[in-house]
Scaffold this active site. Structure first.
Site, PDB file in Angstrom:
ATOM      1  N   LYS A  11     -33.123  55.876  57.870  1.00 21.92           N
ATOM      2  CA  LYS A  11     -32.078  56.683  58.514  1.00 21.92           C
ATOM      3  C   LYS A  11     -30.685  56.058  58.349  1.00 21.92           C
ATOM      4  CE  LYS A  11     -35.235  58.709  61.942  1.00 21.92           C
ATOM      5  NZ  LYS A  11     -35.442  58.983  63.389  1.00 21.92           N
ATOM      6  N   TYR A  51     -35.169  69.165  61.253  1.00 24.27           N
ATOM      7  CA  TYR A  51     -35.643  68.849  62.612  1.00 24.27           C
ATOM      8  C   TYR A  51     -35.810  70.097  63.486  1.00 24.27           C
ATOM      9  CZ  TYR A  51     -35.393  63.748  62.189  1.00 24.27           C
ATOM     10  OH  TYR A  51     -35.627  62.440  61.842  1.00 24.27           O
ATOM     11  N   ASN A 114     -33.327  54.806  65.313  1.00 28.59           N
ATOM     12  CA  ASN A 114     -34.526  53.964  65.250  1.00 28.59           C
ATOM     13  C   ASN A 114     -34.964  53.662  63.818  1.00 28.59           C
ATOM     14  OD1 ASN A 114     -35.363  56.514  64.676  1.00 28.59           O
ATOM     15  ND2 ASN A 114     -36.845  56.683  66.334  1.00 28.59           N
ATOM     16  N   HIS A 117     -37.997  57.355  59.688  1.00 32.41           N
ATOM     17  CA  HIS A 117     -38.765  58.560  60.009  1.00 32.41           C
ATOM     18  C   HIS A 117     -40.067  58.518  59.237  1.00 32.41           C
ATOM     19  CE1 HIS A 117     -39.875  62.842  60.372  1.00 32.41           C
ATOM     20  NE2 HIS A 117     -40.211  62.735  59.104  1.00 32.41           N
ATOM     21  N   GLU A 128     -42.704  68.489  54.770  1.00 29.60           N
ATOM     22  CA  GLU A 128     -41.527  67.620  54.636  1.00 29.60           C
ATOM     23  C   GLU A 128     -41.295  67.134  53.204  1.00 29.60           C
ATOM     24  OE1 GLU A 128     -41.440  65.797  59.188  1.00 29.60           O
ATOM     25  OE2 GLU A 128     -42.046  64.490  57.541  1.00 29.60           O
TER      26      GLU A 128
END
Ligand code: IDP
Ligand code: MG
Length: 144
Positions: A11, A51, A114, A117, A128
């Site tokens: 990310k 998302y 975080n 993913h 995805e």
């Protein structure tokens, strides 16, 4: 054990802190194979589509702004039980609750930023992967 493919994303917070190499090193050390890889930046609208499942959650707007805030490193990972193995390497969503030695525990900033993913199930991975990679970008992980 089933051979699986899963999608991984490093990310913007992690790419921005020069952690792509550290995270890719952990992936390779685990034995998972990288069969596609690229550095891209999502538009806000593309992040919203990726998302969409979280649309009703209170953090959706912030998450989409964050995920489009800078480049991301996207990987297709392959191996036996790749989906759960990658989730284990990542650790729990909240770095404060993640187990020692996991990527999120070691490198995550907070529950939103975080670091990584990972697809959470075969059906999610199947949706995805083509969001990011076309057939010509995916390589045989068992090439000799
Ligand atoms: P996961 O990434 O561990 O599968 P999800 O529940 O699918 O976790 O949430 C997707 C992403 O949304 C998380 O990785 C994180 O970036 C963000 N997120 C999840 N829960 C929260 C929260 O409570 N506050 C802010 N962001 C969150
Ligand atoms: Mg998830």
């Amino acid at each position: 054990m089933a051979k699986e493919r899963t999608l991984g994303i490093i990310k913007p917070d992690a790419v921005g802190r020069n952690l792509s190499g550290e995270i890719l090193k952990r992936i390779e050390a685990s034995g998972l194979r990288i069969s596609a890889l690229k550095l891209i930046r999502l538009s806000h609208e593309q992040a919203e589509r990726f998302y969409e499942i979280h649309k009703a959650r209170p953090f959706y707007g912030s998450l989409c702004a964050y995920m489009s805030s800078g480049p991301i490193t996207v990987v297709l990972l392959e191996g036996d039980d790749a989906i759960s193995r990658w989730r284990e390497l990542m650790g729990a969503t909240d770095p404060l609750k993640a187990s020692p030695g996991t990527i999120r525990k070691d490198l995550g900033v907070d529950v939103e930023k975080n670091a990584v993913h990972g697809s959470d199930a075969p059906a999610t991975a199947a949706a995805e992967i083509p969001f990011f990679f076309s057939a010509v970008e995916i390589h045989d992980a068992d090439f000799k």
